[in-house]
Design a protein around this motif. Structure first.
Motif, PDB file in Angstrom:
ATOM      1  N   TRP A 207      -4.797  36.644 -29.820  1.00 41.30           N
ATOM      2  CA  TRP A 207      -4.944  37.875 -30.594  1.00 41.30           C
ATOM      3  C   TRP A 207      -4.783  37.632 -32.093  1.00 41.30           C
ATOM      4  CZ3 TRP A 207      -0.433  37.422 -27.491  1.00 41.30           C
ATOM      5  CH2 TRP A 207       0.765  37.316 -28.179  1.00 41.30           C
ATOM      6  N   GLU A 208      -4.290  36.450 -32.481  1.00 36.46           N
ATOM      7  CA  GLU A 208      -4.182  36.138 -33.893  1.00 36.46           C
ATOM      8  C   GLU A 208      -5.501  35.620 -34.468  1.00 36.46           C
ATOM      9  OE1 GLU A 208       0.523  34.955 -34.362  1.00 36.46           O
ATOM     10  OE2 GLU A 208      -0.953  33.340 -34.184  1.00 36.46           O
ATOM     11  N   GLN A 209      -6.437  35.248 -33.606  1.00 40.76           N
ATOM     12  CA  GLN A 209      -7.665  34.595 -34.049  1.00 40.76           C
ATOM     13  C   GLN A 209      -8.885  35.515 -34.057  1.00 40.76           C
ATOM     14  OE1 GLN A 209      -7.609  31.484 -31.072  1.00 40.76           O
ATOM     15  NE2 GLN A 209      -6.677  29.998 -32.476  1.00 40.76           N
ATOM     16  N   VAL A 210      -8.735  36.734 -33.567  1.00 43.46           N
ATOM     17  CA  VAL A 210      -9.903  37.604 -33.412  1.00 43.46           C
ATOM     18  C   VAL A 210     -10.495  38.043 -34.747  1.00 43.46           C
ATOM     19  CG1 VAL A 210      -9.165  38.439 -31.155  1.00 43.46           C
ATOM     20  CG2 VAL A 210      -8.478  39.672 -33.220  1.00 43.46           C
ATOM     21  N   TYR A 211      -9.694  37.967 -35.827  1.00 46.49           N
ATOM     22  CA  TYR A 211     -10.165  38.503 -37.109  1.00 46.49           C
ATOM     23  C   TYR A 211     -11.069  37.545 -37.862  1.00 46.49           C
ATOM     24  CZ  TYR A 211      -6.324  41.364 -35.613  1.00 46.49           C
ATOM     25  OH  TYR A 211      -5.504  42.143 -34.846  1.00 46.49           O
ATOM     26  N   ASP A 212     -11.338  36.396 -37.271  1.00 49.48           N
ATOM     27  CA  ASP A 212     -12.311  35.467 -37.848  1.00 49.48           C
ATOM     28  C   ASP A 212     -13.693  35.650 -37.237  1.00 49.48           C
ATOM     29  OD1 ASP A 212     -10.493  34.234 -39.599  1.00 49.48           O
ATOM     30  OD2 ASP A 212      -9.767  32.923 -38.010  1.00 49.48           O
ATOM     31  N   LEU A 213     -13.818  36.582 -36.297  1.00 51.20           N
ATOM     32  CA  LEU A 213     -15.121  36.844 -35.689  1.00 51.20           C
ATOM     33  C   LEU A 213     -16.058  37.472 -36.712  1.00 51.20           C
ATOM     34  CD1 LEU A 213     -14.293  38.336 -32.156  1.00 51.20           C
ATOM     35  CD2 LEU A 213     -15.452  36.181 -32.637  1.00 51.20           C
ATOM     36  N   THR A 214     -17.273  36.947 -36.793  1.00 53.59           N
ATOM     37  CA  THR A 214     -18.287  37.539 -37.661  1.00 53.59           C
ATOM     38  C   THR A 214     -19.438  38.138 -36.854  1.00 53.59           C
ATOM     39  OG1 THR A 214     -19.365  35.374 -37.870  1.00 53.59           O
ATOM     40  CG2 THR A 214     -17.761  35.988 -39.575  1.00 53.59           C
ATOM     41  N   GLU A 215     -19.575  37.705 -35.608  1.00 55.75           N
ATOM     42  CA  GLU A 215     -20.618  38.250 -34.747  1.00 55.75           C
ATOM     43  C   GLU A 215     -20.001  39.152 -33.691  1.00 55.75           C
ATOM     44  OE1 GLU A 215     -22.325  35.607 -31.709  1.00 55.75           O
ATOM     45  OE2 GLU A 215     -21.052  34.018 -32.522  1.00 55.75           O
ATOM     46  N   VAL A 216     -20.727  40.155 -33.307  1.00 57.62           N
ATOM     47  CA  VAL A 216     -20.244  41.090 -32.292  1.00 57.62           C
ATOM     48  C   VAL A 216     -20.399  40.450 -30.915  1.00 57.62           C
ATOM     49  CG1 VAL A 216     -20.573  43.347 -31.233  1.00 57.62           C
ATOM     50  CG2 VAL A 216     -20.875  43.077 -33.703  1.00 57.62           C
ATOM     51  N   PRO A 217     -19.315  40.343 -30.129  1.00 57.25           N
ATOM     52  CA  PRO A 217     -19.444  39.797 -28.770  1.00 57.25           C
ATOM     53  C   PRO A 217     -20.435  40.613 -27.943  1.00 57.25           C
ATOM     54  CG  PRO A 217     -17.132  39.959 -29.411  1.00 57.25           C
ATOM     55  CD  PRO A 217     -17.916  40.678 -30.463  1.00 57.25           C
ATOM     56  N   THR A 218     -21.225  39.930 -27.149  1.00 58.65           N
ATOM     57  CA  THR A 218     -22.144  40.645 -26.252  1.00 58.65           C
ATOM     58  C   THR A 218     -21.445  41.056 -24.968  1.00 58.65           C
ATOM     59  OG1 THR A 218     -22.898  38.522 -25.348  1.00 58.65           O
ATOM     60  CG2 THR A 218     -24.159  39.456 -27.181  1.00 58.65           C
ATOM     61  N   GLU A 219     -20.398  40.326 -24.593  1.00 55.76           N
ATOM     62  CA  GLU A 219     -19.592  40.652 -23.411  1.00 55.76           C
ATOM     63  C   GLU A 219     -18.222  40.033 -23.627  1.00 55.76           C
ATOM     64  OE1 GLU A 219     -18.579  42.467 -20.004  1.00 55.76           O
ATOM     65  OE2 GLU A 219     -20.723  42.400 -20.488  1.00 55.76           O
ATOM     66  N   LEU A 220     -17.215  40.879 -23.752  1.00 56.25           N
ATOM     67  CA  LEU A 220     -15.867  40.417 -24.042  1.00 56.25           C
ATOM     68  C   LEU A 220     -15.003  40.479 -22.792  1.00 56.25           C
ATOM     69  CD1 LEU A 220     -13.656  39.575 -26.126  1.00 56.25           C
ATOM     70  CD2 LEU A 220     -13.234  42.022 -26.460  1.00 56.25           C
ATOM     71  N   ILE A 221     -14.277  39.403 -22.537  1.00 56.33           N
ATOM     72  CA  ILE A 221     -13.314  39.371 -21.438  1.00 56.33           C
ATOM     73  C   ILE A 221     -11.914  39.334 -22.053  1.00 56.33           C
ATOM     74  CG2 ILE A 221     -12.555  38.178 -19.346  1.00 56.33           C
ATOM     75  CD1 ILE A 221     -15.312  36.723 -19.407  1.00 56.33           C
ATOM     76  N   VAL A 222     -11.060  40.231 -21.625  1.00 61.47           N
ATOM     77  CA  VAL A 222      -9.672  40.246 -22.064  1.00 61.47           C
ATOM     78  C   VAL A 222      -8.808  39.880 -20.873  1.00 61.47           C
ATOM     79  CG1 VAL A 222      -7.785  41.603 -23.025  1.00 61.47           C
ATOM     80  CG2 VAL A 222     -10.117  41.992 -23.818  1.00 61.47           C
ATOM     81  N   VAL A 223      -8.020  38.822 -21.008  1.00 63.67           N
ATOM     82  CA  VAL A 223      -7.143  38.379 -19.922  1.00 63.67           C
ATOM     83  C   VAL A 223      -5.723  38.832 -20.246  1.00 63.67           C
ATOM     84  CG1 VAL A 223      -6.238  36.419 -18.622  1.00 63.67           C
ATOM     85  CG2 VAL A 223      -8.602  36.383 -19.459  1.00 63.67           C
ATOM     86  N   GLY A 224      -5.205  39.714 -19.406  1.00 62.88           N
ATOM     87  CA  GLY A 224      -3.873  40.259 -19.616  1.00 62.88           C
ATOM     88  C   GLY A 224      -3.934  41.746 -19.886  1.00 62.88           C
ATOM     89  N   SER A 225      -3.201  42.534 -19.103  1.00 60.66           N
ATOM     90  CA  SER A 225      -3.286  43.993 -19.215  1.00 60.66           C
ATOM     91  C   SER A 225      -1.976  44.614 -19.673  1.00 60.66           C
ATOM     92  CB  SER A 225      -3.695  44.606 -17.871  1.00 60.66           C
ATOM     93  OG  SER A 225      -2.717  44.318 -16.872  1.00 60.66           O
ATOM     94  N   GLY A 226      -1.143  43.809 -20.359  1.00 61.89           N
ATOM     95  CA  GLY A 226       0.022  44.387 -21.001  1.00 61.89           C
ATOM     96  C   GLY A 226      -0.387  45.143 -22.246  1.00 61.89           C
ATOM     97  N   VAL A 227       0.562  45.411 -23.122  1.00 62.93           N
ATOM     98  CA  VAL A 227       0.275  46.220 -24.303  1.00 62.93           C
ATOM     99  C   VAL A 227      -0.806  45.583 -25.163  1.00 62.93           C
ATOM    100  CG1 VAL A 227       1.231  47.117 -26.446  1.00 62.93           C
ATOM    101  CG2 VAL A 227       2.555  47.294 -24.327  1.00 62.93           C
ATOM    102  N   THR A 228      -0.668  44.298 -25.476  1.00 64.93           N
ATOM    103  CA  THR A 228      -1.642  43.643 -26.354  1.00 64.93           C
ATOM    104  C   THR A 228      -3.026  43.631 -25.739  1.00 64.93           C
ATOM    105  OG1 THR A 228       0.086  42.251 -27.320  1.00 64.93           O
ATOM    106  CG2 THR A 228      -2.179  41.512 -27.585  1.00 64.93           C
ATOM    107  N   GLY A 229      -3.115  43.248 -24.474  1.00 64.85           N
ATOM    108  CA  GLY A 229      -4.412  43.207 -23.813  1.00 64.85           C
ATOM    109  C   GLY A 229      -5.063  44.574 -23.735  1.00 64.85           C
TER     110      GLY A 229
END
Length: 464
Positions: free
Chosen positions: A168-190
């Protein structure tokens, strides 16, 4: 003059520094990552800024129900709302940097010395700072506060690459929009990231090892959220434990323990946190560590080593910026002989910044059902609130808990837009031991969402 040395410039560290300086101490903060810590630079401030953008997208998508439509310059109807993720992330990082600079200026203004480097204990009263510019500096202190925070947890079978497999610390370097995002973990952050990116118009699959999202939150609240997420198009894979995450070119594959495979363009790992407590001389200085490496502290932030305090995520008490800041303030007040109120976790408000938000304070329904307290409850859906109807809000509720007999409010849950703001009157009631009747007797604006808090309290009234 009393001397305080603080390891880490996050909320636990910089808030402690401000208190110690105000009380007349000579204060040194040793920080390597930037003042504000992860809360400002890589966690709370960035993620909530991203979520604020997602909220705008969500509001726009529901505008038609309120009679608002969009048209292009040619007069035709606009049919699609798009997000420029590069611009969004640039704004996110700029706001975080600005906030960090503001904290730096305030500390300097208040006379706090800031040392850029990584500190380690050399006994209870001495810190050795490995300076960013090279060399070392020894700093003596009458008290040391350890506020070194925590880092995203990773696994050997799920290693981030900073491009398509991300913490979650690295997501802010994304410049392209994901076409399909997978999030692993369903706690608060996920849950927060899954909800945010879904509202940004990105297809999301949420991999949850438990039977529901947010297993640590109120069950009714989690059910509402999961229903909303599914209704908005998210794929939620319950009871699905991740075994590995691998990348092949532009495709990321998440393999589950039952053999199923989930593919997407990007994956966010939300697997919890590990404390930054290794290799900084804690155990050698007599500081007791708990399982997982978290620092043991009492309710006034003392560790097992005399003169050494700890605050924030490295203690694992409650991994919230507000709790870190309070622990740091308490530590310095205790060290410098000021009035001290021990940390009271029952009065802590917390919020999950999903859409809808989930805010809680005090005792939980699970604790009541477990017999930890004899209390009664009321749950009032927001769908009956007039302001909610005006704003097109259909999901959410207010839930209050009060002691049987006395009627004292001991906890509550709010699910809905801006629940983080609506929980405040309930938090005051819990902290000040107000009764449901006293909470109900306060005037609320009509129409307002807060009217549901007072109405729920009225429904807990028992004739004397």
């Amino acid at each position: 003059m009393d001397r305080a040395v603080i390891l880490g410039g996050g909320p636990g560290g910089y808030e402690a520094a401000l208190v110690a300086a105000q009380l007349g101490a000579e204060v040194t903060v040793v920080d390597s990552d930037g003042l504000g810590g992860s809360a400002v630079l890589t966690d709370c401030v960035p993620s909530k800024t991203l979520i604020a953008t997602a909220e705008v997208m969500s509001d726009l998508s529901g505008a038609a129900e309120l009679g608002v439509s969009f048209a292009d310059q040619g007069g035709g109807a606009a049919t699609e709302i798009r997000v420029d993720l590069e611009r969004v992330n640039a704004r996110v990082k700029q706001l975080a940097a600005d906030q960090s600079r503001d904290i730096h200026r305030r500390l300097v203004r208040d006379g706090v010395r800031i040392v850029s480097g990584r500190g380690r204990l050399d006994g209870p009263g001495r810190v050795i700072a490995s300076l960013t510019d090279g060399g070392e500096e020894t700093i003596e202190g009458d008290a040391v506060l350890v506020a070194t925070g925590a880092a995203p947890r990773t696994l050997p079978s799920a290693q981030p690459d900073g491009e398509r497999i991300l913490t979650w610390e690295q997501v802010y370097d994304l410049t392209e929009v994901p076409t399909e995002l997978i999030v692993v973990g369903s706690g608060v952050t996920g849950a927060e990231f899954a909800s945010a990116y879904l509202n940004l118009g990105i297809p999301v699959t949420l991999v949850s090892s438990r039977d529901r999202v947010l297993p640590g939150e109120d069950a009714d609240a989690a059910t509402v959220l999961e229903d909303v997420l599914r209704r908005r198009g998210m794929t939620v894979l319950s009871k699905s434990r991740m075994e590995s995450v691998e990348r092949d070119g532009d495709v990321v594959t998440v393999t589950l323990t039952d053999g199923r495979k989930v593919q997407g363009s990007h994956c966010i790992l939300a697997l919890g946190s590990v404390p930054n407590t290794q290799g900084i001389g804690l155990e050698e200085a007599g500081v007791l560590l708990k399982d997982g490496g978290f620092v043991y502290v009492d309710r006034v932030s003392r560790t097992s080593a005399r003169g050494v305090y700890a605050a924030g995520d490295c203690t694992g008490v409650l991994m919230l910026a507000s709790v870190a800041a309070m622990q740091g303030r308490i530590a310095m007040a205790h060290f410098l002989g000021d009035a001290v109120h021990p940390l009271n976790l029952k009065a802590v408000s917390s919020n999950v910044f999903t859409a809808p938000e989930i805010a809680t304070v005090g005792i939980s329904q699970q604790a009541i059902e477990n017999g930890e307290m004899d209390a009664e409850s009321i749950m009032l859906p927001l769908s009956g609130n007039p302001r909610a109807k005006m704003q097109g809000v259909h999901d959410g509720f207010v839930k209050l808990f009060c002691r049987v007999g006395t009627g004292i409010v001991v906890g509550g849950v709010v699910v809905g837009p801006r629940a983080s703001e609506l929980i405040h009157p309930v938090a005051i009631a819990v902290k000040e031991s107000l009764t449901a009747d006293q909470l109900a007797g306060s005037f609320t604006v009509y129409p307002s969402m807060s009217g549901s808090v007072a109405e729920a309290a009225r429904r807990l009234h028992r004739r004397g």
